[in-house]
Design an enzyme around this catalytic site. Sequence first.
Site, PDB file in Angstrom:
ATOM      1  N   HIS A 120      -0.925 -24.623   8.378  1.00 35.13           N
ATOM      2  CA  HIS A 120      -0.727 -23.656   9.092  1.00 35.13           C
ATOM      3  C   HIS A 120      -1.331 -22.115   8.192  1.00 35.13           C
ATOM      4  O   HIS A 120      -2.089 -21.330   9.100  1.00 35.13           O
ATOM      5  CB  HIS A 120       0.336 -23.279   9.700  1.00 35.13           C
ATOM      6  CG  HIS A 120       0.174 -22.020  10.789  1.00 35.13           C
ATOM      7  ND1 HIS A 120      -0.641 -22.207  12.093  1.00 35.13           N
ATOM      8  CD2 HIS A 120       0.733 -21.205  10.652  1.00 35.13           C
ATOM      9  CE1 HIS A 120      -0.058 -20.856  12.607  1.00 35.13           C
ATOM     10  NE2 HIS A 120       0.547 -20.670  11.743  1.00 35.13           N
ATOM     11  N   ARG A 129      -9.075 -13.917   7.551  1.00 36.29           N
ATOM     12  CA  ARG A 129      -9.743 -13.279   5.961  1.00 36.29           C
ATOM     13  C   ARG A 129     -10.378 -14.614   5.508  1.00 36.29           C
ATOM     14  O   ARG A 129     -10.831 -14.445   4.618  1.00 36.29           O
ATOM     15  CB  ARG A 129      -8.324 -13.048   4.873  1.00 36.29           C
ATOM     16  CG  ARG A 129      -7.087 -11.999   5.395  1.00 36.29           C
ATOM     17  CD  ARG A 129      -5.888 -11.784   4.806  1.00 36.29           C
ATOM     18  NE  ARG A 129      -5.663 -13.683   3.738  1.00 36.29           N
ATOM     19  CZ  ARG A 129      -4.464 -14.239   4.893  1.00 36.29           C
ATOM     20  NH1 ARG A 129      -3.970 -13.535   5.701  1.00 36.29           N
ATOM     21  NH2 ARG A 129      -3.839 -15.229   4.276  1.00 36.29           N
ATOM     22  N   GLU A 188       7.325 -24.598  16.926  1.00 39.39           N
ATOM     23  CA  GLU A 188       8.179 -24.183  15.941  1.00 39.39           C
ATOM     24  C   GLU A 188       9.540 -25.029  16.055  1.00 39.39           C
ATOM     25  O   GLU A 188       9.656 -25.523  17.755  1.00 39.39           O
ATOM     26  CB  GLU A 188       8.620 -23.253  16.033  1.00 39.39           C
ATOM     27  CG  GLU A 188       6.865 -22.120  15.359  1.00 39.39           C
ATOM     28  CD  GLU A 188       6.471 -20.288  15.460  1.00 39.39           C
ATOM     29  OE1 GLU A 188       7.834 -20.530  14.072  1.00 39.39           O
ATOM     30  OE2 GLU A 188       6.004 -20.109  15.855  1.00 39.39           O
ATOM     31  N   TYR A 231      -2.030  -5.833  12.559  1.00 47.34           N
ATOM     32  CA  TYR A 231      -0.422  -6.839  11.899  1.00 47.34           C
ATOM     33  C   TYR A 231      -0.925  -6.477  10.310  1.00 47.34           C
ATOM     34  O   TYR A 231       0.006  -6.028   9.266  1.00 47.34           O
ATOM     35  CB  TYR A 231      -1.468  -8.515  11.656  1.00 47.34           C
ATOM     36  CG  TYR A 231      -1.662  -9.135  10.538  1.00 47.34           C
ATOM     37  CD1 TYR A 231      -1.603  -9.694   9.430  1.00 47.34           C
ATOM     38  CD2 TYR A 231      -3.312  -9.015  11.220  1.00 47.34           C
ATOM     39  CE1 TYR A 231      -2.487 -10.244   8.247  1.00 47.34           C
ATOM     40  CE2 TYR A 231      -4.734  -9.499  10.133  1.00 47.34           C
ATOM     41  CZ  TYR A 231      -4.186 -10.230   8.805  1.00 47.34           C
ATOM     42  OH  TYR A 231      -5.259 -10.406   8.481  1.00 47.34           O
ATOM     43  N   THR A 244       9.835 -15.196  23.237  1.00 48.64           N
ATOM     44  CA  THR A 244       9.753 -16.526  22.608  1.00 48.64           C
ATOM     45  C   THR A 244      10.871 -17.001  23.636  1.00 48.64           C
ATOM     46  O   THR A 244      11.601 -16.961  23.866  1.00 48.64           O
ATOM     47  CB  THR A 244      10.115 -16.336  21.147  1.00 48.64           C
ATOM     48  OG1 THR A 244       9.426 -14.878  20.342  1.00 48.64           O
ATOM     49  CG2 THR A 244      10.717 -16.937  20.323  1.00 48.64           C
ATOM     50  N   THR A 333       4.814 -21.933  12.130  1.00 45.37           N
ATOM     51  CA  THR A 333       4.044 -22.904  13.409  1.00 45.37           C
ATOM     52  C   THR A 333       3.935 -24.270  13.261  1.00 45.37           C
ATOM     53  O   THR A 333       3.786 -24.509  11.327  1.00 45.37           O
ATOM     54  CB  THR A 333       2.589 -22.252  13.732  1.00 45.37           C
ATOM     55  OG1 THR A 333       2.527 -21.192  14.356  1.00 45.37           O
ATOM     56  CG2 THR A 333       1.599 -23.716  14.180  1.00 45.37           C
ATOM     57  N   GLU A 347      -5.329 -22.776  15.488  1.00 45.14           N
ATOM     58  CA  GLU A 347      -6.547 -23.605  15.091  1.00 45.14           C
ATOM     59  C   GLU A 347      -7.122 -25.204  15.787  1.00 45.14           C
ATOM     60  O   GLU A 347      -7.794 -25.760  14.797  1.00 45.14           O
ATOM     61  CB  GLU A 347      -4.998 -24.394  14.455  1.00 45.14           C
ATOM     62  CG  GLU A 347      -4.599 -23.488  12.956  1.00 45.14           C
ATOM     63  CD  GLU A 347      -3.663 -23.939  12.187  1.00 45.14           C
ATOM     64  OE1 GLU A 347      -3.406 -24.801  11.786  1.00 45.14           O
ATOM     65  OE2 GLU A 347      -2.257 -23.546  13.188  1.00 45.14           O
TER      66      GLU A 347
END
Length: 395
Positions: A120, A129, A188, A231, A244, A333, A347
């Site tokens: 992940h 990135r 998760e 972030y 969550t 994850t 993903e």
Amino acid sequence: MPQHHPRDLAEGDPFGPDTLPYGVFTTPDAPARPRVGVRYGAHVLDAAAAAAAHGSAYADLLAAPTLNPLMAAGRPVWEAVRAEVRGWLDEPYFHPLEEVTLHLPFEVADYVDFYASEHHAANVGRIFRPGGEALTPNWKHLPIGYHGRAGTVVVTGTDVVRPQGQRKAPGDELPTFGPSLRLDIEAEVGFVVGTPAPASTPVPLSDFREHVFGVCLVNDWSSRDLQAWEYVPLGPFLGKSFATSVSAWITPLDAFDAARTAPPARTYPLLPYLDDSAGEPGGIDLRIEVRINGEVVSRPPFSAMYWTAAQQLAHMTVNGASLRTGDFYASGTVSGPEPDQLGCLLELTGGKGPFLADGDEVTLTAWAPGANGARIGLGEVTGRIVPARTAPPGS
Ligand code: CA
């Protein structure tokens, strides 16, 4: 109340006598009296009623409106209560699951979310990135995490309102405000702390089982457009904190004894407080299934996680931070190496989407191998996306 007996279990039911997860429930005749229940097949054992009828020393713990008193009582009590519950399984204290209301089973103290799947982290690194190193230089030396928002942890079945916020696409000159356009899931596994630890007493790997009460499934809903813009440099914030979801059942750690597995080989030697090359294997062979609107979209393998829950607990406390009953941490994850083992849409779609639409319903389920071919289930976690509720300020 229907008669219930172990023979009523369906073949292969993952909620058999080796699972026995705890939850908190109410019945229509006593909606103001939440109490502890134990799932058995398609039924809930009223553990509070059974304990009272038997004069159990733990009756007060099981009559509580959350699991926290039981969680705080510590491992010897957890083992004693589990043994007593096993003795109540052919008695008449059961309710069909569909006739009870399930509640958030424990009062969440602090909430930490980790980032423990190498697959992940590398996939997300390449998407967020491009052109940079997929993994940051620290990734294989410490379990990376951040503090999440405990107050927005919700139980399965709770609708998830589409979050709003700032987002800025790479081609945009300025950020805009509005409902998230890239709303995602993260499959998760969560770990619930029972026994507290005082400040300045780091929890060693070997004490993991003394502190962690149980395991549940987690969907860490994530707004990728809010996240991508906010972030850097301090990490996840409003892109994560709106909700969550956790399962209604906390499965005791002991239920996974037959599913312990060695984590993947480590690339670098670890500092002593994280070095788990000796001792019991820290991984758990949990097989997760992700469904969107009933269709299976992924089967992430928890056994592929680089960092274990014991290492995460050791890392969380190594700086001297205390632990409280109700502290809760999620694995990050869960993604495996294969294209059908990825734990989020970012993903699964290579960053392109589609992401979640209003009305979409996401369900996570999981099981682990038990002794003698049995299956050990985690309670499902389900949530449905509903439209953003408020107009953006200033509109
Ligand atoms: Ca996460």
